[in-house]
Scaffold this motif. Structure first.
Motif, mmCIF file in Angstrom:
data_model
loop_
_atom_site.group_PDB
_atom_site.id
_atom_site.type_symbol
_atom_site.label_atom_id
_atom_site.label_comp_id
_atom_site.label_asym_id
_atom_site.label_seq_id
_atom_site.Cartn_x
_atom_site.Cartn_y
_atom_site.Cartn_z
ATOM 1 N N HIS A 68 -45.606 -5.327 9.415
ATOM 2 C CA HIS A 68 -46.619 -5.308 10.340
ATOM 3 C C HIS A 68 -46.980 -3.910 10.935
ATOM 4 N N PRO A 69 -48.282 -3.055 10.128
ATOM 5 C CA PRO A 69 -48.369 -1.718 9.634
ATOM 6 C C PRO A 69 -49.027 -1.933 11.235
ATOM 7 N N GLU A 70 -49.432 -2.606 11.639
ATOM 8 C CA GLU A 70 -50.580 -2.607 12.668
ATOM 9 C C GLU A 70 -49.290 -2.452 14.011
ATOM 10 N N ILE A 71 -48.451 -2.291 13.979
ATOM 11 C CA ILE A 71 -47.290 -1.843 15.112
ATOM 12 C C ILE A 71 -47.204 -0.046 14.515
ATOM 13 N N THR A 72 -47.573 0.729 15.216
ATOM 14 C CA THR A 72 -46.994 2.508 14.576
ATOM 15 C C THR A 72 -45.626 2.682 15.587
ATOM 16 N N ASP A 73 -45.277 2.120 16.372
ATOM 17 C CA ASP A 73 -43.857 2.760 17.150
ATOM 18 C C ASP A 73 -42.774 1.852 15.845
#
Length: 245
Positions: A68-73
């Motif tokens: 899930h690279p869309e999650i930055t945290d």
């Protein structure tokens, strides 16, 4: 298909069984054949889902893929999909184990003091404590809240296990009920963590959505606890002893 996606598919399958069957024991007459059949289906489904949740948690934490690279945290991701998922899997298994054990050993609570049962409770407390500590560090109150609820539930169970022999008759029924409602709360919360990120990823860290199962589950516990107290008080008021469970 990667190992993680295979685990997700199995988790969905077993979780769907548990999440659906969970309402059967609530809707059917307590102690009836249908109640027991629905209960067994829910327990087996949740045991499978809980075990798979633990496996997915370890893959999320230590797997080779950067999911899930869309999650930055990433710290928060590790918290919710790693340590919290691990804790909820262990918690679900712990509730199932205890809920079945209090009925099996209703006439001999000392059996629940064995290492076999105490080890499961200890595993829930340890994973819950770390979930709460990690949640505090990353500033996510949901992790702290679910950890607190689970640890308190384990302490309540220990109170029942280690109390003297002066318990009212049928006390194990309430313990059985609360444990399996707790099973549903932890399983629904864990299941949301898999589904939310795919269905509504923009709300995956929304505490209001994640808190839903706890609100509903605790409401059910309070409702049925009040109903049970009313039912037990009625025979006493008429001078008739309640029938033992």
């Amino acid at each position: 298909m990667t190992l993680f996606h295979a685990l997700v598919a199995l988790h969905v399958a077993t979780g769907a069984v548990g999440l659906t069957a969970f309402w059967g024991p609530i809707a059917t007459k307590k102690g009836s054949g249908k109640h027991r059949k629905w209960g067994r289906a829910a327990c087996y489904g949740f045991l499978g889902a809980g075990g798979l949740a633990i496996a997915m948690a370890f893959l999320s934490l230590y797997g080779p893929e950067h999911r899930h690279p869309e999650i930055t945290d990433r710290a928060l991701f590790d918290g919710l999909f790693g340590w919290m998922m691990l804790y909820l899997g262990v918690l679900t298994i712990g509730f199932v184990d205890y809920g079945l054990a209090v009925v099996k050993h209703s006439r001999d609570r000392r059996a629940l003091r064995a290492v076999r049962y105490q080890g499961v409770i200890a595993a829930v407390i340890v994973t819950g404590a770390w979930c709460g500590i990690y949640g505090w560090r990353v500033g996510h109150p949901l992790m702290v809240l679910v950890a607190f609820i689970g640890i308190v539930a384990m302490l309540i169970q220990q109170r029942y296990i280690w109390r003297g022999d002066d318990l009212p008759r049928g006390t194990h029924v309430g313990e059985h009920f609360r444990a399996l409602i707790g099973m549903g709360i932890s399983a629904y919360t864990a299941f949301l963590s898999v589904g939310l990120i795919r269905l509504v990823p923009e709300h995956v860290f929304n505490p209001a959505i994640w808190a839903g199962p706890s609100v509903i589950g605790v409401s059910l516990i309070l409702y049925f606890t009040v109903q049970a107290k009313k039912a037990s008080a009625a025979p006493r008021a008429s001078g008739v002893r309640p029938h033992p469970q």
